[in-house]
Design an enzyme around this catalytic site. Structure first.
Site, PDB file in Angstrom:
ATOM      1  N   GLU A 233      35.575  25.117  27.526  1.00 38.99           N
ATOM      2  CA  GLU A 233      36.610  24.131  27.227  1.00 38.99           C
ATOM      3  C   GLU A 233      37.514  24.629  26.101  1.00 38.99           C
ATOM      4  O   GLU A 233      37.081  25.352  25.205  1.00 38.99           O
ATOM      5  CB  GLU A 233      35.990  22.788  26.839  1.00 38.99           C
ATOM      6  CG  GLU A 233      35.287  22.784  25.499  1.00 38.99           C
ATOM      7  CD  GLU A 233      34.983  21.383  25.006  1.00 38.99           C
ATOM      8  OE1 GLU A 233      35.863  20.502  25.116  1.00 38.99           O
ATOM      9  OE2 GLU A 233      33.874  21.170  24.488  1.00 38.99           O
TER      10      GLU A 233
ATOM     11  N   ASP B   8      23.275  32.283  14.868  1.00 34.31           N
ATOM     12  CA  ASP B   8      24.484  33.023  14.492  1.00 34.31           C
ATOM     13  C   ASP B   8      25.574  32.072  13.994  1.00 34.31           C
ATOM     14  O   ASP B   8      26.734  32.172  14.399  1.00 34.31           O
ATOM     15  CB  ASP B   8      24.992  33.853  15.677  1.00 34.31           C
ATOM     16  CG  ASP B   8      25.907  34.995  15.236  1.00 34.31           C
ATOM     17  OD1 ASP B   8      25.901  35.333  14.035  1.00 34.31           O
ATOM     18  OD2 ASP B   8      26.632  35.551  16.087  1.00 34.31           O
TER      19      ASP B   8
END
Length: 348
Positions: free
Chosen positions: A85, A129
């Site tokens: 998206e 991360d």
């Protein structure tokens, strides 16, 4: 630019070592999308597997509005492409290079990040991360979403293996001490809190807590050195916010926040005080925090004498430089029975 059937690619927004990211239009649905592809014409099986893994992780998190959700995994030539998206956001790393984030906006962003991490962790996923490059912010509304789940884990806890710094999973400037694989400690969801603390530190001060150039020195910094508190670098930063960041940066997971809810409570308290009176009073960071998951502490208890004896022996043998034969390396050695008494130094 790439040619991907069914998509109109308009611009490239990122180019890394292994991946490239584009912005475009999904023609069938007439939707703006982000397209993540592998750069190599003939990517390895490991690279393709990682992109498929990221798609599966995102697919399981589609009910969370605070992450960048995926649409499809498309076949692209000899590789695959992940379509995501596009809500018009920019990477926080890019935002930090163009403007200084005000304290109010920092807290608004931080609250959303705490909420997003909490929802990710509730789904038994460790991101591994968290960093400004993987935090997407709408420049006008300051809506925040987390992205890049390529190395995320579905395990509640996992062990990191010792490796060369350039082979570690994650980004070296942001990884937690246990993620280096050099602490004999498992990785769990609290590893993300450390990386979030590094991100907060950078947002507030404009610099990283550790700026070592050598990778091994940077690993050592994460494990053993205490970063200067943010308010010592920028006196305008309230000490309460500085304390929150330093708690996130604790070396052991047990000393960090134990839940995203506890972190979010402290951040919302700071935001409410700032909006109400313009000031943020000092308080004990983590006072309302409660464990988010049942985890057995990995600390050693009742071993103070033994630890002191080991450290004392290490100082003795590392501080002595006896005559060495050619090509010999190292210092002295010691061996002691576990009697509770510290070992005695060898005769000279």
């Amino acid at each position: 630019m790439i040619l991907l059937t069914g998509y109109q690619i308009t611009e490239q927004i990122y180019s890394g070592i292994n991946t490239a990211i584009y912005r475009g239009i999904w023609e069938q649905e007439n939707l703006p999308v982000i397209v993540k592809t592998l750069k190599s014409e003939y990517p390895t099986l490991e690279e393709i597997t990682r992109l498929r893994h990221e798609y599966k992780i995102r697919k399981n998190l589609r009910n969370i509005e605070t992450i960048v959700n995926s649409y499809r995994l498309e076949t692209h030539q000899n590789s695959v492409a992940l379509t995501l998206e596009d809500f018009g956001g920019l990477a926080l790393s890019k935002l930090l290079t163009t403007q200084k984030i005000k304290l109010k906006h920092f807290l608004e962003i931080a609250v959303q990040l705490a909420q997003s991490l909490g929802e990710i962790h509730q789904n038994q996923i460790i991101h591994k991360d968290i960093k400004p490059h993987n935090i997407i912010i709408h420049p006008e509304t300051y809506q925040v979403k987390i992205t890049d789940f390529s190395i995320s884990s579905r395990l509640v806890r996992e062990n990191a293996s010792p490796s060369y710094p350039n082979l570690l999973e994650g980004t070296l400037a942001y990884i937690s001490p246990e993620q280096t694989g050099r602490m004999n400690r498992a990785i769990d969801y609290r590893s993300d809190f450390y990386s979030l603390g590094v991100t907060f530190y950078e947002m507030l001060t404009g610099e990283l807590p550790f700026n070592a150039i050598d990778p091994l020195e940077l690993v050592h910094c994460h494990i053993a050195r205490i970063a200067p508190a943010p308010h010592s670098l920028k006196p305008e930063i309230p000490e309460a916010i500085s304390a929150i960041v330093m708690k996130l940066l604790a070396k052991t997971a047990e000393d960090r926040y134990q839940s995203a809810d506890g972190l979010r409570f402290d951040l919302e308290t700071c935001l409410a005080q700032l909006q109400g009176s313009g000031n943020i009073s000092d308080f004990t960071a983590g006072n309302a925090d409660r464990a988010g998951q049942l985890l057995i502490p990995q600390k050693l208890y009742g071993r103070e004498a033994e630890v002191a004896a080991l450290l004392s022996a290490f100082e003795r043998i590392s501080g002595v430089e006896p005559p060495q034969p050619p090509l010999a390396k190292g210092g002295l050695s010691e061996l002691s029975q576990s009697t509770g008494e510290p070992p005695q130094p060898p005769p000279c």
